[in-house]
Design a protein around this motif. Structure first.
Motif, short mmCIF file in Angstrom:
data_model
loop_
_atom_site.label_atom_id
_atom_site.label_comp_id
_atom_site.label_asym_id
_atom_site.label_seq_id
_atom_site.Cartn_x
_atom_site.Cartn_y
_atom_site.Cartn_z
N LEU A 1 -9.99 -3.15 1.19
CA LEU A 1 -10.72 -2.99 2.46
C LEU A 1 -9.75 -2.92 3.63
N HIS A 2 -8.74 -3.82 3.64
CA HIS A 2 -7.77 -3.86 4.72
C HIS A 2 -7.00 -2.54 4.81
N ALA A 3 -6.66 -1.97 3.65
CA ALA A 3 -5.92 -0.71 3.63
C ALA A 3 -6.80 0.48 4.03
N GLY A 4 -8.12 0.29 3.98
CA GLY A 4 -9.03 1.35 4.37
C GLY A 4 -9.20 2.44 3.33
N VAL A 5 -9.00 2.09 2.05
CA VAL A 5 -9.06 3.10 0.99
C VAL A 5 -10.27 2.96 0.08
N ARG B 1 2.26 -4.89 3.49
CA ARG B 1 1.24 -5.22 4.49
C ARG B 1 0.75 -6.64 4.25
N HIS B 2 0.15 -7.23 5.27
CA HIS B 2 -0.46 -8.56 5.11
C HIS B 2 -1.52 -8.78 6.18
N PHE B 3 -2.38 -9.73 5.92
CA PHE B 3 -3.43 -10.10 6.86
C PHE B 3 -3.93 -11.49 6.50
N PHE C 1 0.86 -1.18 0.00
CA PHE C 1 0.00 0.00 0.00
C PHE C 1 0.89 1.22 0.00
N ARG C 2 0.91 1.90 -1.13
CA ARG C 2 1.77 3.09 -1.32
C ARG C 2 3.21 2.76 -0.95
#
Length: 80
Positions: A38-42, A18-20, A13-14
């Protein structure tokens, strides 16, 4: 019997790694793109785009700053 599997989704992300984890019966590239946004909130890769050609979903995710999305099934998955 539980058909849910545990997946690890990795993305940038940018530029930041990241991971989940996500549980689902199955996962495809469009799903991974959708959940990464969704995870990144964007925002989210829209349902119409995610259901269409994956290249459109990739381009939409990139517009949100999401790149290098990949996933793997966790070997300790529920319902192997």
């Amino acid at each position: 019997m539980n058909s849910q599997k545990d997946f690890e989704i990795h993305y940038r992300f940018r530029g930041e790694q990241r991971h989940f984890r996500h549980q689902a019966a199955h996962l495809c590239e469009s799903d991974a793109l959708h959940f990464a946004t969704l995870h990144a909130g964007v925002g989210t890769v829209s349902g119409n785009v995610a259901a269409g050609p994956v290249m459109l979903a990739i381009l939409q995710a990139e517009g949100f700053g999401i790149t290098q999305v990949h996933w793997k099934k966790n070997h300790n998955s529920i319902g192997n």
